[in-house]
Design a protein around this motif. Structure first.
Motif, short mmCIF file in Angstrom:
data_model
loop_
_atom_site.label_atom_id
_atom_site.label_comp_id
_atom_site.label_asym_id
_atom_site.label_seq_id
_atom_site.Cartn_x
_atom_site.Cartn_y
_atom_site.Cartn_z
N ALA A 120 -0.78 -5.77 -4.93
CA ALA A 120 0.37 -6.18 -5.73
C ALA A 120 0.12 -5.94 -7.21
O ALA A 120 1.02 -5.51 -7.94
CB ALA A 120 0.68 -7.66 -5.47
N ALA A 121 -1.10 -6.19 -7.66
CA ALA A 121 -1.43 -5.96 -9.06
C ALA A 121 -1.39 -4.47 -9.39
O ALA A 121 -0.92 -4.06 -10.45
CB ALA A 121 -2.82 -6.53 -9.36
N VAL A 122 -1.89 -3.63 -8.47
CA VAL A 122 -1.85 -2.18 -8.69
C VAL A 122 -0.40 -1.70 -8.79
O VAL A 122 -0.07 -0.90 -9.67
CB VAL A 122 -2.59 -1.46 -7.54
N VAL A 123 0.46 -2.21 -7.92
CA VAL A 123 1.87 -1.81 -7.95
C VAL A 123 2.54 -2.30 -9.23
O VAL A 123 3.26 -1.54 -9.91
CB VAL A 123 2.61 -2.33 -6.71
N GLY A 124 2.31 -3.55 -9.60
CA GLY A 124 2.96 -4.10 -10.78
C GLY A 124 2.57 -3.38 -12.05
O GLY A 124 3.43 -2.99 -12.86
N TRP A 125 1.27 -3.20 -12.26
CA TRP A 125 0.80 -2.50 -13.46
C TRP A 125 1.21 -1.04 -13.41
O TRP A 125 1.58 -0.44 -14.43
CB TRP A 125 -0.71 -2.63 -13.57
N GLY A 126 1.20 -0.45 -12.22
CA GLY A 126 1.60 0.94 -12.08
C GLY A 126 3.05 1.16 -12.46
O GLY A 126 3.40 2.17 -13.10
N LEU A 127 3.94 0.24 -12.07
CA LEU A 127 5.34 0.35 -12.45
C LEU A 127 5.52 0.25 -13.96
O LEU A 127 6.30 1.00 -14.56
CB LEU A 127 6.15 -0.75 -11.76
N LEU A 128 4.80 -0.67 -14.58
CA LEU A 128 4.86 -0.81 -16.04
C LEU A 128 4.38 0.47 -16.72
O LEU A 128 5.03 0.98 -17.65
CB LEU A 128 4.00 -2.00 -16.49
N ALA A 160 0.84 -1.20 0.00
CA ALA A 160 0.00 0.00 0.00
C ALA A 160 0.87 1.25 0.00
O ALA A 160 0.56 2.24 -0.69
CB ALA A 160 -0.94 -0.01 1.20
N ILE A 161 1.95 1.22 0.77
CA ILE A 161 2.86 2.37 0.80
C ILE A 161 3.51 2.57 -0.56
O ILE A 161 3.61 3.69 -1.07
CB ILE A 161 3.92 2.15 1.90
N THR A 162 3.95 1.47 -1.18
CA THR A 162 4.52 1.57 -2.52
C THR A 162 3.51 2.13 -3.51
O THR A 162 3.85 2.96 -4.36
CB THR A 162 5.01 0.19 -2.99
N ALA A 163 2.27 1.67 -3.40
CA ALA A 163 1.22 2.11 -4.33
C ALA A 163 0.96 3.60 -4.20
O ALA A 163 0.83 4.31 -5.21
CB ALA A 163 -0.06 1.32 -4.09
N ALA A 190 -11.31 -3.86 -7.65
CA ALA A 190 -12.61 -4.43 -7.31
C ALA A 190 -12.66 -5.92 -7.65
O ALA A 190 -13.09 -6.75 -6.84
CB ALA A 190 -13.72 -3.68 -8.03
N VAL A 191 -12.22 -6.27 -8.86
CA VAL A 191 -12.29 -7.66 -9.30
C VAL A 191 -11.38 -8.55 -8.46
O VAL A 191 -11.80 -9.62 -7.97
CB VAL A 191 -11.93 -7.77 -10.80
N LEU A 192 -10.13 -8.13 -8.27
CA LEU A 192 -9.19 -8.97 -7.51
C LEU A 192 -9.55 -9.03 -6.04
O LEU A 192 -9.34 -10.07 -5.39
CB LEU A 192 -7.77 -8.43 -7.69
N ALA A 193 -10.09 -7.96 -5.49
CA ALA A 193 -10.51 -8.01 -4.09
C ALA A 193 -11.66 -8.99 -3.92
O ALA A 193 -11.71 -9.75 -2.94
CB ALA A 193 -10.93 -6.62 -3.62
N ALA A 194 -12.60 -8.98 -4.85
CA ALA A 194 -13.75 -9.88 -4.76
C ALA A 194 -13.34 -11.33 -4.92
O ALA A 194 -13.89 -12.23 -4.27
CB ALA A 194 -14.80 -9.51 -5.80
N LEU A 195 -12.34 -11.59 -5.78
CA LEU A 195 -11.96 -12.98 -6.09
C LEU A 195 -10.82 -13.50 -5.23
O LEU A 195 -10.70 -14.71 -5.02
CB LEU A 195 -11.56 -13.08 -7.57
#
Length: 635
Positions: A415-423, A328-331, A402-407
């Motif tokens: 982690a997905a937010v950070v990964g895609w954000g870095l890209l 969360a801090i990284t994001a 929303a999708v990843l939190a639900a699933l």
């Protein structure tokens, strides 16, 4: 007070009764658009019309709306002109590859035509001196053209050549036609009558170009919500407040972390995003704009997203998943720094559009610009949507969470937010830097540089006196040192007393970024300086947290407060809001680094971070509340 002038067109073959009725209809539409006074030009002589316009521009104490008297248009178009959100000059245009003016990022600039002027021009109060000057001379060359039918048609290209950069108001679903004969008048009126004006206005309230998720998962039905909100009498700011409540409820649901709560949180997050789109649509539909309303919308967007980050991290920690708070801090660090680059790159583009390039653009950056423009023009293609998705805009971020939190769980979502954000950060930074080098335009030096750098008293009074050149290179070097310190602390390369000593060294290196504060920030890449300074400070906060074993939630709290402060600076610039009373040079980024370093060295890191978070948040809130009261009192 808005003044309007109906300019007579030469060479019309309209019957006198038709011409009179048309001008009466236009006068009524101009009054409905907010014009307090509607004048008519002295006749069809262009020189006389220009004299009328020059007089009107000199005497007016508010904006001026110029309209050709041969225009048949929906009244809403004139209303849209007179209620441009930021109060800038704007012109009514129709897409036309053979048009006489060019549109660039929603602004009209000299060059090869892409749009055709439709005969109505709104000139903001700040641009009236330029209008008076251009009208007084006919054109910048001093002559009056003989092949122009109306003074408004003559003025627009002359104003563009003189440096005016008006907003382009597109006709889109409505109708605007210039007529010269009775048959054309009848056809134009029939075309106007065939369009449901209210339905078209509602659809026009949706952004013409938006992100993929927003376009297909929100805008397909959000206009229904917009109309419902309008009928209930809700204000755009009221809808913004509702969207905040939905986002906070989603964050609380994510904090609970049970599967039903995660699904409920995902649904609430989606609905909150729908309302986040509706507030803007409602503002455009009802034409209820305000600088502080736009500011509030921007600030609420960021606060909602970061509250959700905190909810996801707290929920993951609640069920025993490690490393959620670091994610969360990284994001929040990554996303805030990215938003700073977005703001200043947009400002760079606007500045480049406002001034002609000294020489033709060339090289890789110019080729990238041309390729990007081709893709953007191919609306709806796979390449177009890929380009919009890869930059990871807000719709895609919220949908992914929303999708990843639900699933799955909060840690996976972060982690997905950070990964895609870095890209996305790597992609946009590389391409924008290359394009900026080809533009060869500075932007940061056109504003209060110290304010947007967020320099404090230490930099303004002491460090900046050094006037070290190359502010971007100095700042980037300091940011790399701060990043290396964080990596070293995370990998236990630094430990014990050595870590505190290293922190002092990092603080001194970071403060070196203040030495170029008074040097020119006119380089083509200096728009990156505010983002680099944000990265320096935020990384130092993280380093202090790691050194002093500060609870991650407390680190996040300070980063949240700092992000709000820095978004406040950029949002006020973008929305045309006045400077806040809650900002000032006393405690800038440099002073906060010094205070944090002292707290860490004296083993009071947690207290120092918590107190500083309270001070920053408190000053922000006091300034915001004070500005709201001032804005309300001025009404």
């Amino acid at each position: 007070m808005t003044l309007a002038l109906l300019c007579a067109s030469t060479g019309n073959a309209l019957e006198p009764v038709d011409a009179t009725r048309l001008t009466d209809d236009l006068a009524a539409a101009l009054r409905a658009a907010g014009a307090s006074v509607v004048e008519r030009s002295t006749g069809g002589d262009l020189a006389a019309q220009l004299d009328d316009i020059a007089r009107l521009a000199r005497d007016a104490d508010g904006p001026v709306l110029l309209c050709a008297d041969d225009l048949v248009a929906h009244p809403s178009l004139l209303w849209m002109l007179a209620t441009e959100p930021a109060g800038r000059s704007t012109a009514l245009v129709v897409p036309d590859p053979d048009g006489e003016v060019r549109e660039d990022r929603g602004r009209l600039v000299p060059g090869a035509g892409t749009v055709r002027f439709a005969g109505a021009l709104y000139v903001a109060a700040a641009d009236l001196p330029l209008l008076a000057e251009v009208a007084a001379t006919g054109t910048r060359g001093g002559g009056v053209a003989t092949d122009v039918r109306n003074a408004v048609d003559l003025l627009l290209p002359a104003l563009l050549d003189a440096g005016l950069v008006p907003v382009a108001t597109r006709v889109r679903l409505l109708r605007a036609v210039r007529v010269h004969t009775g048959a054309e008048l009848a056809d134009a009126r029939a075309a106007v009558a065939a369009v449901d004006e209210d339905a078209a206005r509602l659809r026009l309230a949706v952004k013409e170009r938006d992100d993929f998720f927003t376009t297909y998962a929100v805008s397909t039905w959000s206009p229904l919500v917009t109309r419902w909100c309008a009928r209930l009498g809700l204000t755009p700011s009221g809808v913004t407040a509702l969207s905040v409540l939905f986002a906070v409820a989603a964050a609380l649901a994510f904090w609970q972390a049970s599967r039903p709560a995660m699904i409920a949180g995902a649904v609430l997050l989606y609905l909150g995003f729908v309302l986040d789109c509706v507030d803007g649509q409602l503002a455009r539909y009802t034409r209820r704009f305000g600088a502080f309303g736009g500011w509030l919308d921007t600030m609420a967007d960021r606060a909602k997203e970061y509250a959700v980050y905190a909810g996801l991290a707290a929920g993951a920690e609640r069920i025993g998943l490690p490393y959620a708070w670091p994610l969360a801090i990284t994001a929040i660090v990554l996303q805030t720094v990215r938003h700073m680059t977005d703001t200043w790159y947009g400002a760079l583009h606007d500045e480049a559009a406002a001034r002609p390039a000294p020489v033709a653009q060339s090289g890789v950056g110019a080729r990238l610009s041309a390729a990007s423009n081709r893709v953007q023009a191919d609306t709806g293609s796979a390449a177009y949507w890929l380009k919009r998705i890869v930059v990871f805009p807000i719709g895609e971020r919220w949908a992914l969470m929303a999708v990843l939190a639900a699933l799955t769980n909060g840690r996976v979502a972060l982690a997905a937010v950070v990964g895609w954000g870095l890209l996305a950060a790597a992609y946009t930074s590389a391409l924008r830097s290359l394009r900026s080098l080809s533009m060869r335009v500075g932007v940061l030096n056109t504003v209060d540089t110290a304010r947007h750098r967020d320099d404090g008293l230490l930099t303004c009074a002491v460090l900046g006196r050094a006037r070290v050149p190359q502010p971007l290179l100095v700042g980037a070097a300091a940011a790399l040192v701060a990043f290396a310190a964080v990596v070293g602390l995370l990998t236990d390369l630094l430990g014990g007393g050595d870590a505190r000593l290293a922190l002092v060294v990092v603080a001194l290196v970071a403060l070196a970024a203040g030495t170029p504060a008074r040097a020119p920030h006119a380089g083509p890449l200096d728009w990156l300086v505010p983002a680099v300074l944000r990265a320096i400070e935020y990384l130092f906060v993280v380093a202090v947290g790691l050194t002093g074993d500060v609870p991650p939630a407390v680190i996040f709290m300070l980063l949240f407060a700092l992000a709000l402060r820095h978004y406040d600076l950029t949002a006020r610039m973008e929305k045309g809001a006045p400077a806040s009373g809650g900002t000032g040079p006393l405690l800038g980024w440099d002073g906060r680094i010094v205070l944090l370093a002292v707290a860490a060295v004296t083993d009071q890191a947690t207290l120092g971070v918590a107190v500083l978070a309270g001070v920053v948040a408190g000053r922000f809130l006091i300034g915001a509340v004070g500005d709201w009261r001032t804005a309300e009192g001025a009404r």
